[in-house]
Design a protein around this motif. Structure first.
Motif, mmCIF file in Angstrom:
data_model
loop_
_atom_site.group_PDB
_atom_site.id
_atom_site.type_symbol
_atom_site.label_atom_id
_atom_site.label_comp_id
_atom_site.label_asym_id
_atom_site.label_seq_id
_atom_site.Cartn_x
_atom_site.Cartn_y
_atom_site.Cartn_z
ATOM 1 N N GLU A 63 39.303 52.125 -54.794
ATOM 2 C CA GLU A 63 38.370 52.631 -55.789
ATOM 3 C C GLU A 63 39.158 53.386 -56.857
ATOM 4 O O GLU A 63 40.155 54.049 -56.554
ATOM 5 N N THR A 64 38.718 53.290 -58.089
ATOM 6 C CA THR A 64 39.463 53.891 -59.189
ATOM 7 C C THR A 64 38.544 54.734 -60.063
ATOM 8 O O THR A 64 37.327 54.528 -60.109
ATOM 9 N N GLY A 65 39.162 55.699 -60.761
ATOM 10 C CA GLY A 65 38.395 56.482 -61.717
ATOM 11 C C GLY A 65 38.767 57.951 -61.712
ATOM 12 O O GLY A 65 39.299 58.488 -60.730
ATOM 13 N N ALA A 66 38.490 58.603 -62.849
ATOM 14 C CA ALA A 66 38.805 60.022 -63.030
ATOM 15 C C ALA A 66 37.603 60.766 -63.591
ATOM 16 O O ALA A 66 37.736 61.630 -64.442
ATOM 17 N N HIS A 67 36.405 60.433 -63.074
ATOM 18 C CA HIS A 67 35.176 60.976 -63.628
ATOM 19 C C HIS A 67 34.627 62.179 -62.852
ATOM 20 O O HIS A 67 33.490 62.576 -63.041
ATOM 21 N N GLY A 68 35.438 62.748 -61.958
ATOM 22 C CA GLY A 68 35.025 63.947 -61.232
ATOM 23 C C GLY A 68 34.323 63.697 -59.924
ATOM 24 O O GLY A 68 34.211 64.589 -59.084
ATOM 25 N N TRP A 69 33.778 62.497 -59.718
ATOM 26 C CA TRP A 69 33.199 62.077 -58.443
ATOM 27 C C TRP A 69 32.126 63.030 -57.920
ATOM 28 O O TRP A 69 32.021 63.278 -56.716
ATOM 29 N N GLY A 70 31.361 63.604 -58.833
ATOM 30 C CA GLY A 70 30.239 64.456 -58.460
ATOM 31 C C GLY A 70 30.600 65.871 -58.091
ATOM 32 O O GLY A 70 29.714 66.703 -57.852
ATOM 33 N N ASN A 71 31.893 66.175 -58.060
ATOM 34 C CA ASN A 71 32.341 67.509 -57.666
ATOM 35 C C ASN A 71 33.300 68.134 -58.675
ATOM 36 O O ASN A 71 33.988 69.104 -58.348
ATOM 37 N N ALA A 72 33.351 67.578 -59.876
ATOM 38 C CA ALA A 72 34.281 68.049 -60.911
ATOM 39 C C ALA A 72 35.734 67.986 -60.432
ATOM 40 O O ALA A 72 36.559 68.831 -60.797
ATOM 41 N N GLU A 73 36.049 66.959 -59.632
ATOM 42 C CA GLU A 73 37.416 66.812 -59.122
ATOM 43 C C GLU A 73 38.379 66.441 -60.242
ATOM 44 O O GLU A 73 37.980 65.896 -61.271
ATOM 45 N N LEU A 74 39.659 66.709 -59.999
ATOM 46 C CA LEU A 74 40.677 66.538 -61.035
ATOM 47 C C LEU A 74 41.445 65.234 -60.931
ATOM 48 O O LEU A 74 42.093 64.820 -61.899
ATOM 49 N N GLU A 75 41.409 64.582 -59.776
ATOM 50 C CA GLU A 75 42.284 63.429 -59.549
ATOM 51 C C GLU A 75 41.808 62.191 -60.291
ATOM 52 O O GLU A 75 40.614 62.010 -60.557
ATOM 53 N N ASP A 76 42.762 61.331 -60.571
ATOM 54 C CA ASP A 76 42.510 59.989 -61.076
ATOM 55 C C ASP A 76 42.864 59.032 -59.947
ATOM 56 O O ASP A 76 44.033 58.883 -59.588
ATOM 57 N N TYR A 77 41.858 58.399 -59.329
ATOM 58 C CA TYR A 77 42.112 57.420 -58.281
ATOM 59 C C TYR A 77 42.608 56.137 -58.925
ATOM 60 O O TYR A 77 41.986 55.612 -59.850
ATOM 61 N N THR A 78 43.716 55.621 -58.416
ATOM 62 C CA THR A 78 44.365 54.470 -59.034
ATOM 63 C C THR A 78 44.431 53.287 -58.069
ATOM 64 O O THR A 78 44.207 53.428 -56.865
#
Length: 290
Positions: A63-78
């Motif tokens: 799974e990819t993305g840097a949209h915060g994942w509902g928790n304002a997370e900082l990571e970019d999943y690559t």
């Protein structure tokens, strides 16, 4: 006979011979990761293949993305091999902090639980650091409605707190739904212990029961809520999140943070069989609301 079956049968033989049930046995390729249980799980109907000759994506979706994942997370999943790869018969997820770049991995199994009852198990050495949130958990296959379709967290630990959070989520977070969420915190639990931990989940759709395990000990039970997606449709997830609301805004320091998964199996029965599961159900505590 496949090597992993030889490992299971060796454990069973020791138990049947009356050896000390608290002794530690190793699965092939586990490299000193401990398996501690009253008995070995039944023969798996699915074993994740961590063969370096095949790509991670053969059995896992990145799974990819840097949209915060509902928790304002900082990571970019690559989808990069830097963040998820096989190494010496293990699956490695690596979170990397390089200046303003925070990359990580979030993997979902192509395999579903696929049965109305069974046992899921993974042996893991997870990172423990400020701003770091590793997890081993399950969601229904897509598309789904969260949290009404359900979420099961088998292992998650954050902010170097040395606590494992076993959770069941469904419904909302206010009004009548507030107490629908179930959680047990296991204290003094170092997820980064070099020998690792074995985390398990037993489910039985017919009896409506869920049981969580750490190192062969039942730590939490919960009733399967009405309206939750059928367990057979759930998929396994691993990820390392960074920062955000759950971390109370803490940003991880520069460096690499690895989650090493030594095995993942789906079995017909839990350790000790279904009779053992009944005993565990009687002794384990119910999860409590928030």
């Amino acid at each position: 006979m496949p090597d992993f079956l030889k490992g299971f049968n060796a454990v069973k033989a020791k138990i049947e011979a009356g050896m000390n049930s608290s002794s530690h046995s190793q699965f092939p390729g586990q490299q000193n990761v401990l398996y501690q249980s009253m008995s070995a799980p039944s023969t798996p109907y699915w074993t994740a293949n961590f063969n370096t000759d095949q790509p991670v994506t053969s059995e896992w979706r990145r799974e990819t993305g840097a949209h915060g994942w509902g928790n304002a997370e900082l990571e970019d999943y690559t989808d990069s091999d830097r963040n998820s790869f096989f190494r010496q018969s293990t699956l490695v997820l690596k979170a990397i902090v390089e200046g303003n770049s925070l990359t990580s991995a979030r993997l979902t199994s192509h395999e579903k639980l696929g049965r109305d009852r069974g046992y899921l198990e993974a042996s893991i050495v997870a990172p423990s650091a400020k701003g770091i949130w590793p997890a081993f958990w399950l969601l229904p296959s897509e598309p789904f409605s969260w949290p009404s379709d359900g979420e099961i967290d088998v292992m998650e630990s954050w902010n170097a707190e040395m606590v494992n959070h076993a959770c069941l989520h469904w419904g909302q977070y206010n009004g009548e739904d507030h107490d629908k969420h179930r959680v047990i915190d296991t204290q003094n639990h170092p997820p980064n212990s070099p020998q690792g931990h074995v985390y398990g989940l037993c489910w039985d759709q017919a009896t409506g029961r869920l049981l969580w395990y750490i190192d062969g000990r039942a730590i939490m039970k919960a009733d399967i809520p009405g309206g939750m997606r059928q367990l057979a449709d759930f998929q396994v997830k691993f990820n390392i999140a960074m920062g955000g609301n759950v971390m109370q805004g803490v940003r991880p320091g520069e460096g690499n943070y690895e989650m090493v998964v030594h095995h993942v199996i789906l079995c017909e029965e839990p350790p000790g069989g279904w009779q053992g599961s009944e005993r565990d159900w009687q002794s384990a505590p119910f999860g409590h609301g928030y």
